[in-house]
Scaffold this active site. Sequence first.
Site, PDB file in Angstrom:
ATOM      1  N   GLY A 138       0.796  -1.212   0.000  1.00  0.00           N
ATOM      2  CA  GLY A 138       0.000   0.000   0.000  1.00  0.00           C
ATOM      3  C   GLY A 138       0.830   1.263   0.000  1.00  0.00           C
ATOM      4  O   GLY A 138       0.338   2.334  -0.345  1.00  0.00           O
TER       5      GLY A 138
ATOM      6  N   LYS B  54      12.888   0.780  -1.739  1.00  0.00           N
ATOM      7  CA  LYS B  54      11.453   0.931  -1.510  1.00  0.00           C
ATOM      8  C   LYS B  54      11.050   2.337  -1.923  1.00  0.00           C
ATOM      9  O   LYS B  54      11.489   3.329  -1.338  1.00  0.00           O
ATOM     10  CB  LYS B  54      11.091   0.687  -0.049  1.00  0.00           C
TER      11      LYS B  54
ATOM     12  N   ASP C 272       3.017  -2.672  11.928  1.00  0.00           N
ATOM     13  CA  ASP C 272       2.598  -3.432  10.745  1.00  0.00           C
ATOM     14  C   ASP C 272       3.358  -4.751  10.652  1.00  0.00           C
ATOM     15  O   ASP C 272       3.885  -5.101   9.596  1.00  0.00           O
ATOM     16  CB  ASP C 272       2.809  -2.603   9.480  1.00  0.00           C
TER      17      ASP C 272
END
Length: 617
Positions: A293, A311, A412
Amino acid sequence: MLFLRRIAVVFFVFTSFSAAQNSTCPLDFSVLEPFRRPKPDGATTCQYLLQGLRLLYSHHLRQTGSFLPPPESAASCWAALQSSVAGFLPRFDVRSTCGFQTPWISQGCMDITTRSQFESLIPNSSLATTAMRCNTSLESNTPCASCTQSLSAFQPYLSGPSLGNVSDCASFPSIYAAAFANSLGPTDKGTAKCLFQLDLASPTSSGANKVKVLVSSFSVLLVASVLVITAWFWYCRRKKSKLLKPRDTSLEAGTQSRLDSMSESTTLVKFSFDEIKKATNNFSRHNIIGRGGYGNVFKGALPDGTQVAFKRFKNCSAGGDANFAHEVEVIASIRHVNLLALRGYCTATTPYEGHQRIIVCDLVSNGSLHDHLFGDLEAQLAWPLRQRIALGMARGLAYLHYGAQPSIIHRDIKASNILLDERFEAKVADFGLAKFNPEGMTHMSTRVAGTMGYVAPEYALYGQLTEKSDVYSFGVVLLELLSRRKAIVTDEEGQPVSVADWAWSLVREGQTLDVVEDGMPEKGPPEVLEKYVLIAVLCSHPQLHARPTMDQVVKMLESNEFTVIAIPQRPIPLVACREEIDRSVSSSSGSGKLTSPTGYQAFSFGGDGPSGNTNTT
């Protein structure tokens, strides 16, 4: 005459035994006096003492060639440390507050005690590289980063279990490097800061000096005010002149970062956007190794051939660069064998791609835990590998919560964020959602972020975040690892069911081992498998107060005793009723006990862990 000789022998043996029992501590605690003392709170003080002891080990190693004090001096070493702490924290009990056990001060990594033993385990090429990169002042960012990066090559050879948390295998490379790779020694300002996160204290000032400081401060303030006013007029004139000129949108100007540099404490490397484009073959889709996401993850190679991961975050704006810079700076300062190392970052604005925000990490060779459990990989993970992964996850999270300063809540934790290196050592990754826990707070309200099925109930309902929110997520991932079932599945009626509720339903019926995947290769002893299942169920308990801390989880997983913390009865499935959650959020103690087919006993901890008289379920 014979009688006198016997008396002399007995006296010699007695005095020798007494001397051994009261052996003085060989560590020189005066070495710590020049360093800045911590704030008077438990977490900060314990971290200071932990790093301080490691610096003392390094100083002792440099002087004697031995890493640790002898076991017979353990009690006197703790007494000496307690005495040194009493000077600025008179009521602080080192061992009880920080959870240190007496033998730990003389126990280390893989029974290594001497320099020669350590060097015999590490390849000569790695030792030579470290000697070359670390033998300089480590005060500035670049040499510190180069030195600590070379130390990561030691970790594959130091994989044995650690007996305590004072000098574990993750800390031995820094202890060794400060003693022998760096000629300035462990007490040097740069060495202590880089390898042990210890700062030298500022010199104290007398009353006369304070007056001088006030006068100097006023003078500086006056000069600064004049400079600010001058700069403001200059800025206004420059801005006005720029409006009369055409905008320069060249690529060279566009790729300049909004942040020219990081602070002095970071070890990050700043990459240009063009360097990253080249490394990823212009962000080729063939280089994508992960999607999420928050953006895509690309593999690529640096100019020296090192394989890394990039990333790339989505929907960025330059306005968030300050927060981004702070976050990556903190992350880069955290180094642990079970945390994914952050190599660098990039912030840039380009005319075509817009604003860019990228982090650069080590590339692991075995992908993520999700790939092995739910991906295209057909081979089942054997139990020894699953056990190693579980321990690695727990140690990495425990370090984030209690070893990092400030402590970090991941928010997370999921199978795709647990990466596996060539030895299947777990690396906790993706700190994009990391939240820093302010000192003195037990929880904080924040915008809920995370992944469905892994988010703790009190966090999902109220946005209240603690370290035990991560414990819940860890429990879910551990259940996935044991059962090879996803966090959320559908039952026969098509209704969503959490793996935590499914596992609890089996445990409640006495079918604990049915949680474990059928056909697992090299399946471990039933009592060990059952212990892991019960720990996972306990961690994923919907009530916050019932969960252990990650430190407690590590101790349970590492313990050879087949015991587990008492497990309270769970409320209704998935998310407990709101009244139960309300009580749980404001509570810090609970009760309950789970019986098991193999006869577990309650495993109790001091402090905030659940314990007490229990109701059998």
